[in-house]
Design an enzyme around this catalytic site. Structure first.
Site, mmCIF file in Angstrom:
data_model
loop_
_atom_site.group_PDB
_atom_site.id
_atom_site.type_symbol
_atom_site.label_atom_id
_atom_site.label_comp_id
_atom_site.label_asym_id
_atom_site.label_seq_id
_atom_site.Cartn_x
_atom_site.Cartn_y
_atom_site.Cartn_z
ATOM 1 C CB ALA A 123 -0.968 -0.009 1.175
ATOM 2 C CG LEU A 124 4.522 0.473 -1.823
ATOM 3 C CD1 LEU A 124 5.543 0.185 -2.907
ATOM 4 C CD2 LEU A 124 5.138 0.308 -0.434
ATOM 5 C CG HIS A 125 2.210 6.127 1.678
ATOM 6 N ND1 HIS A 125 3.320 6.715 2.271
ATOM 7 C CD2 HIS A 125 1.765 5.205 2.579
ATOM 8 C CE1 HIS A 125 3.509 6.215 3.468
ATOM 9 N NE2 HIS A 125 2.588 5.283 3.682
ATOM 10 C CG HIS A 151 6.042 3.217 1.540
ATOM 11 N ND1 HIS A 151 4.672 3.291 1.562
ATOM 12 C CD2 HIS A 151 6.394 2.446 2.596
ATOM 13 C CE1 HIS A 151 4.210 2.586 2.581
ATOM 14 N NE2 HIS A 151 5.228 2.071 3.228
ATOM 15 C CD GLN A 185 4.078 -5.854 11.517
ATOM 16 O OE1 GLN A 185 5.139 -6.319 11.085
ATOM 17 N NE2 GLN A 185 3.774 -4.570 11.420
ATOM 18 N N GLY A 236 10.801 4.871 8.310
ATOM 19 C CA GLY A 236 10.224 6.203 8.433
ATOM 20 C C GLY A 236 10.174 6.674 9.875
ATOM 21 C CB SER A 255 -0.160 1.533 4.420
ATOM 22 O OG SER A 255 1.081 1.675 3.773
#
Length: 201
Positions: free
Chosen positions: A32-34, A37, A61, A147, A186
């Site tokens: 769900a890259l943005h 990223h 996780q 990040g 994401s």
């Protein structure tokens, strides 16, 4: 851009690159890259000969099955996104490839994981540590990129690298925000219109 789904093929390719003394950067993601990223990718591409981006929604996780089921998955769009940045390698394993058996290893980061997000998501950071350790062992990168938005996670990964003597340089990239100041994530894809409005306050 090469896409690998199994560990052995990826490692075979990376070993050849290492014999050529190529430096390797790793950008671990759950897809769900943005644009957040994108900042990680740009840093890795600038600082390394080869950039590996992993796309793997890590089940260990999640402590909520519904959350795992509904986590945004946009694989085709992600691949086009990575191609636009000329990413070198994508690692997109299945859960079975990463976890042939359910992991029994438990990490304990004491107070570092029990406050803030950790107090609401018991076991979350243990799962993060397991998958990041596996990715570090599989890829053996020179540098890994995370990040600043996930600051607690970054602190835990820093502790992991220190305690286990990983010879990896961690790079923390500043938060990217949308035009209204909301940190890109994401998970924002799951917010309703009213939820987005509330988050931007």
């Amino acid at each position: 851009m090469q896409i690998f789904r199994d560990i052995s093929s990826l490692q075979l390719s990376l070993n050849e690159l290492k014999l050529e003394r190529k430096t390797i950067g790793l950008v671990p993601t759950m897809g769900a890259l943005h644009d957040g990223h994108a900042a990680l990718l740009k840093a890795s591409l600038a600082e390394n000969d080869v950039t590996v981006c992993s796309i793997f929604v890590n089940p260990t996780q999640f402590n909520n099955d519904e959350d795992l089921k509904n986590y945004p998955r946009t694989y085709e769009e992600d691949i086009e996104f990575l191609k636009s940045f000329e990413c070198d390698i994508v690692f997109n394993p299945s859960a079975e490839e990463m976890y042939p058996k359910s992991p029994s290893l438990k990490f304990n980061f004491a107070d570092l994981e029990q406050s803030m997000e950790g107090s609401y998501r018991p076991g979350h950071f243990n799962g993060v540590a397991i998958v990041v350790s596996k990715l570090f062992n599989i890829v053996n990168p020179d540098r890994a990129y995370f990040g600043q938005k996930d600051l607690q996670q970054y602190r835990i990964i820093s502790q992991l690298v220190e305690d286990l003597s990983y010879n990896i340089e961690l790079r923390q990239i500043p938060i990217k925000r949308d035009e209204n100041g909301l940190a890109l994530s994401s998970r924002n894809k799951r917010l309703s219109t009213s939820g987005l409005k509330s988050a931007r306050k």
